[in-house]
Design a protein around this motif. Structure first.
Motif: not given
Length: 156
Positions: A52, A56-57, A60, A120-121, A123-124, A127
């Motif tokens: 990703p 994008d992250l 979101d 965001a991190q 989420e990364l 994923l």
């Protein structure tokens, strides 16, 4: 008499190149720039999953936080002093925002820039879990060159 320094970035690889030995790093012949991006293929003949993008992250996270607060795009855009179409494009991952714009959008949602990047991190990291072990990235010792990282690095 002047020392001319080329205006180029020095790239330091985070992982050794596949098939290289750590005993003689100076013995390798210089190579051209390596392609940046995910590996071309995964074991078993499946294509590697697409990594990703940060935009994008972040988008979101912005959208999720705005919806959790039951606020409209217009309300958050007005509070951040950015246009509503631009905020919409940020949320959809269509635009790369400056840190100043990201901070304004985050503050409009009651977050700091660090909070936004931390979410965001997260989420990364979520994923980047490996399906074979189910472990979170960065937990435990990994020796594979395809092991995901549990961290975020921003460079200027």
């Amino acid at each position: 008499m002047s020392n001319h320094v080329p205006n180029e970035a020095r790239v330091i690889p985070l992982r050794p190149a596949a098939g290289s030995s750590s005993s003689a790093p100076a013995a390798r012949a210089p190579q051209g720039p390596r392609p940046v991006g995910p590996p071309q293929g995964a074991p078993g003949g499946r294509p590697a999953p697409k990594e990703p993008l940060l935009r994008d992250l972040v988008g979101d996270v912005l959208r999720r936080e705005r919806l959790a607060q039951e606020r409209t795009l217009q309300d958050v855009a007005d509070a951040a002093r950015i246009s509503m179409p631009y905020l919409s494009e940020l949320e959809r991952g269509r635009k790369e925002a400056s840190s100043e714009v990201l901070a304004a959008a985050a503050h409009a949602l009651g977050l700091g820039l660090g909070d936004l990047l931390s979410l965001a991190q997260g989420e990364l990291t979520r994923l980047a879990r490996t399906p074979s072990t189910g472990a979170r990235a960065g937990h435990g010792r990994r020796t594979s060159s395809t092991a995901p990282y549990n961290g975020l690095c921003l460079a200027a």
